[in-house]
Design an enzyme around this catalytic site. Structure first.
Site, short mmCIF file in Angstrom:
data_model
loop_
_atom_site.label_atom_id
_atom_site.label_comp_id
_atom_site.label_asym_id
_atom_site.label_seq_id
_atom_site.Cartn_x
_atom_site.Cartn_y
_atom_site.Cartn_z
N TYR A 28 32.44 40.37 22.73
CA TYR A 28 32.54 41.81 22.49
C TYR A 28 33.15 42.13 21.13
CZ TYR A 28 32.02 41.74 27.59
OH TYR A 28 31.60 41.51 28.86
N TYR A 156 29.01 48.37 36.13
CA TYR A 156 28.93 47.17 35.28
C TYR A 156 28.99 45.96 36.19
CZ TYR A 156 30.28 43.38 32.21
OH TYR A 156 30.33 42.17 31.56
N ASP A 250 30.14 44.11 44.61
CA ASP A 250 30.66 43.31 43.52
C ASP A 250 32.18 43.48 43.51
OD1 ASP A 250 31.56 42.38 41.07
OD2 ASP A 250 29.97 43.30 39.89
N LYS A 279 37.04 36.13 38.96
CA LYS A 279 38.25 36.55 38.27
C LYS A 279 39.51 36.00 38.94
CE LYS A 279 36.38 40.42 35.69
NZ LYS A 279 36.37 39.71 34.41
#
Length: 432
Positions: A28, A156, A250, A279
């Site tokens: 990014y 997202y 998600d 994560k």
């Protein structure tokens, strides 16, 4: 060779940074204009130590992973012990205890009959696997043509090709790829009666071509830290049931305590057909993800024909080191008061961020579990704002028009106050 611009926060960069920075392509990041990254030499607890000895209180847990803080001795010991006897072995035709134990424990902790665990190495891949499972589920049930997905504005789900297609195409990071990725149905979350009726009508017209609905439960993370209610999730579950569509949740960001319960879907009392995890799964230690399906979905892949099987196999699927870390992380959720800590963090965030609501240019202040958000009308210079946070001794990375914190769940009140104080101070400066 392009060299990143000098960073005024780095007085004497170590040789490994000056030599390596021109070769390192960061995520990014516009490499031509972004200053050289800060050199980190140690992480411990809630702190990052830079090469010059400065310490930063980490306000985002390395992209929401370090639930127990960095370098937790229990996780470190588990990984070390596993490293000494078996760092890796393929799961093709073989199995090992860390993966078996972890699959069993996740099945026990997840709601309902989410009991069939497929491991991979990243969150994006776990969502791709969920999408692949959903499409093949219908094929295996003799219903071809159900190959598209419904996702939501502000959503997202990752940066790989299939997951880009279910991200918000207008507000997300993937607008450049229109035409190169599959076009999915992007709808409004059913957050009120009008939007619920619209989604109900839409599914009634398109269910025959939809494999699944995909959403982040309670919080749309990278899409702007947007919150929605448990009632919205209940509505989604009911609409999917009414129209015979699978529901994929998600929980890569929201899972493992971040929103106040072990999994966000628990707050709505619903069970998805497939859930994705990553994560904080390993406590921020190793790369690991999981795609978990209910018995109904799993059983559609069983049969005498090999073609019914899920033909997918990441090389490092179920890596023993990563599974050992994840098992140790689950130990900590069972033996230490993480969810109570989240409640305390939530109360402190709500109290200490509230004054931001009166600052010029502030659009909203909101808190959910261990997530605190100040939403601005706009942020003029993101890099300048990031520098100011470092100068204040904290690691906070605003994006878009959002200043947020997702601290490790073990953070002490004084360190959390340092984060919130910096958020107020820097936000106030930006509004002048």
């Amino acid at each position: 060779m392009s060299i990143p611009p000098a960073n005024p926060l780095i007085n004497d960069p170590p040789a490994w940074l000056t030599e390596g920075a021109p070769h390192l392509w960061l995520p990014y990041t516009q490499m031509q204009t972004t200053p050289m990254a800060l050199p980190v030499v140690k992480s411990d607890g809630v702190r990052l130590t830079l090469a010059d000895g400065r310490e930063l209180v980490d306000g985002i847990s390395s992209w929401w992973t370090a639930a127990h803080g960095y370098n937790h001795p229990h996780i470190r010991a588990a990984v070390t012990a596993q490293l000494e006897k078996m760092p890796h072995v393929m799961l093709g035709g073989l199995a090992h205890e860390p993966a078996c134990r972890l699959a069993t424990r996740l099945s026990e902790k997840l709601p309902g009959d989410l009991a069939h665990v497929f491991f991979s190495e990243s969150g994006s891949v776990s969502v791709e696997i969920a999408m692949k499972i959903a499409v093949q589920y219908w094929i295996n049930n003799g219903k071809r043509g159900r190959t598209r997905f419904v996702s939501f504005k502000g959503g997202y789900h990752g940066d790989t090709l299939a997951t880009m297609s279910v991200c918000d195409p207008d507000e997300g990071m993937h607008t450049l790829f229109k035409g190169a990725i599959a076009e999915q149905f992007i709808c409004e979350l059913p957050s009120d009666a009008e939007k619920t009726a619209a989604l109900d009508t839409f599914l009634g017209e398109h269910a025959h071509e939809v494999a699944a609905v995909v959403t982040e439960p309670l919080v749309q993370g990278a899409g702007g830290m947007r919150f929605h209610s448990p009632e919205t999730l209940k509505t989604l579950r009911a609409l999917c049931d009414r129209h015979g569509v699978l529901l994929i949740l998600d929980e890569i960001f929201t899972g493992f305590g971040r929103t106040g319960t072990m999994f966000a879907c628990e707050q709505a009392g619903i069970v998805p057909d497939i859930v994705t995890l990553s994560k904080a799964l390993t406590g921020g230690t190793m790369a690991l993800a999981a795609t978990v399906a209910t018995a109904r979905v799993y059983e559609a892949f069983l049969g005498e024909e090999g073609a019914r099987a899920l033909m997918h196999g990441p090389t490092y699927t179920g890596n023993p080191l990563a599974c050992a870390a994840a098992n140790a992380s689950l130990d900590l959720f069972e033996t230490e008061p993480r969810l109570e800590q989240v409640k305390a963090i939530s109360r402190q965030l709500a109290d200490e961020l509230e004054p931001a609501r009166s600052l010029p240019g502030v659009k909203d202040v909101r808190v959910k579990g261990a997530i605190g958000v100040i939403e601005l009308e706009r942020i003029g210079d993101l890099n300048a704002m990031k520098r100011r946070f470092v100068e204040e001794g904290v690691w906070i990375r605003p994006f878009g028009n959002i200043v947020y914190t997702t601290p490790p769940l073990v953070i002490e009140a004084a360190d959390l106050a340092r984060l919130t104080g910096a958020m107020l101070k820097v936000t106030a400066e930006s509004s002048r």
